[in-house]
Write a protein that holds these residues in place. Structure first.
Motif, mmCIF file in Angstrom:
data_model
loop_
_atom_site.group_PDB
_atom_site.id
_atom_site.type_symbol
_atom_site.label_atom_id
_atom_site.label_comp_id
_atom_site.label_asym_id
_atom_site.label_seq_id
_atom_site.Cartn_x
_atom_site.Cartn_y
_atom_site.Cartn_z
ATOM 1 N N ILE A 111 16.736 -13.696 -58.083
ATOM 2 C CA ILE A 111 16.665 -14.635 -59.285
ATOM 3 C C ILE A 111 15.629 -15.831 -59.011
ATOM 4 C CG2 ILE A 111 18.115 -16.423 -60.335
ATOM 5 C CD1 ILE A 111 20.512 -14.568 -59.993
ATOM 6 N N GLY A 112 15.339 -15.734 -57.554
ATOM 7 C CA GLY A 112 14.325 -16.573 -57.359
ATOM 8 C C GLY A 112 14.748 -18.165 -56.963
ATOM 9 N N TYR A 113 16.062 -18.269 -56.641
ATOM 10 C CA TYR A 113 16.413 -19.921 -56.484
ATOM 11 C C TYR A 113 15.646 -20.300 -55.315
ATOM 12 C CZ TYR A 113 20.541 -19.100 -59.430
ATOM 13 O OH TYR A 113 21.455 -18.910 -60.619
ATOM 14 N N GLN A 114 15.362 -21.770 -55.122
ATOM 15 C CA GLN A 114 14.776 -22.498 -54.126
ATOM 16 C C GLN A 114 15.212 -22.147 -52.700
ATOM 17 O OE1 GLN A 114 14.518 -26.543 -55.230
ATOM 18 N NE2 GLN A 114 13.247 -26.095 -56.951
ATOM 19 N N GLY A 115 14.742 -22.242 -51.903
ATOM 20 C CA GLY A 115 15.009 -21.805 -50.403
ATOM 21 C C GLY A 115 16.062 -22.813 -50.112
ATOM 22 N N ASP A 116 16.147 -24.054 -50.431
ATOM 23 C CA ASP A 116 17.117 -25.045 -50.013
ATOM 24 C C ASP A 116 18.496 -24.701 -50.697
ATOM 25 O OD1 ASP A 116 16.067 -25.967 -52.376
ATOM 26 O OD2 ASP A 116 16.818 -28.205 -52.022
ATOM 27 N N LEU A 117 18.566 -24.549 -51.906
ATOM 28 C CA LEU A 117 19.726 -23.799 -52.686
ATOM 29 C C LEU A 117 20.102 -22.557 -52.056
ATOM 30 C CD1 LEU A 117 21.787 -24.227 -54.588
ATOM 31 C CD2 LEU A 117 20.352 -22.857 -56.200
ATOM 32 N N LYS A 118 19.274 -21.875 -51.723
ATOM 33 C CA LYS A 118 19.695 -20.500 -50.913
ATOM 34 C C LYS A 118 20.364 -20.794 -49.626
ATOM 35 C CE LYS A 118 18.046 -16.088 -49.163
ATOM 36 N NZ LYS A 118 16.749 -15.205 -48.875
ATOM 37 N N THR A 119 19.853 -21.497 -48.880
ATOM 38 C CA THR A 119 20.325 -21.924 -47.449
ATOM 39 C C THR A 119 21.742 -22.531 -47.652
ATOM 40 O OG1 THR A 119 18.199 -22.003 -46.721
ATOM 41 C CG2 THR A 119 19.715 -23.143 -45.421
ATOM 42 N N TYR A 120 21.581 -23.467 -48.536
ATOM 43 C CA TYR A 120 22.941 -24.218 -48.594
ATOM 44 C C TYR A 120 23.931 -23.352 -49.077
ATOM 45 C CZ TYR A 120 26.493 -27.152 -50.719
ATOM 46 O OH TYR A 120 27.877 -27.722 -50.925
#
Length: 142
Positions: A111-120
């Motif tokens: 989907i391409g979520y931002q890295g910080d959201l994915k990490t969280y």
């Protein structure tokens, strides 16, 4: 002039809004199950689910809505839930736990979520995944 502090994930419904609200969450969960069904390394997880995958998708969307700070749709639509107990009938080892988290990571990537959201999200999902594994291990090793 000072900039307003960005709300942090985990505060209110910030996480739910970051994934695109309920529509974005549904897209994430649908992507997750599509990858699970069609990716050989994740397929064993898909085969653990009931045949009515639409209901499974609805239930995960409903659960994650509340988990991400939105409306507690699971309790509203299906009643209260204990995730570890709801999954206790399944054999969940470190292998299945890692498969589940890796499949979710693949869905977040697609989907391409931002890295910080994915990490969280992945760090927070680690906890219920581990509790499910622990309860499964206790049940099936006794």
């Amino acid at each position: 002039m000072t900039q307003a502090k960005q709300p942090a994930y985990g505060e209110g419904d910030v996480t739910l809004q970051a994934v695109g609200g309920l529509d974005g969450l549904r897209t994430l969960v649908e992507t997750f199950y599509r990858l699970m069904e069609n990716t050989p390394e994740f397929r064993p997880l898909f085969d653990m689910h009931p045949n009515n995958i639409s209901l499974t998708i609805d239930k995960l969307v409903a659960f994650l809505s509340g988990w991400m700070g939105g409306e507690r749709l699971f309790a509203k639509n299906y009643g209260e839930i204990s995730l570890p107990q709801a999954h206790a009938h399944l054999v969940v080892t470190e292998k299945e736990k890692a498969m589940w988290l890796n499949c979710m990571a693949a869905a977040l990537d697609e989907i391409g979520y931002q890295g910080d959201l994915k990490t969280y999200l992945l760090s927070k999902l680690e906890f219920p995944a581990e509790r499910i594994r622990q309860v499964s291990t206790a049940r099936h090793n006794s």
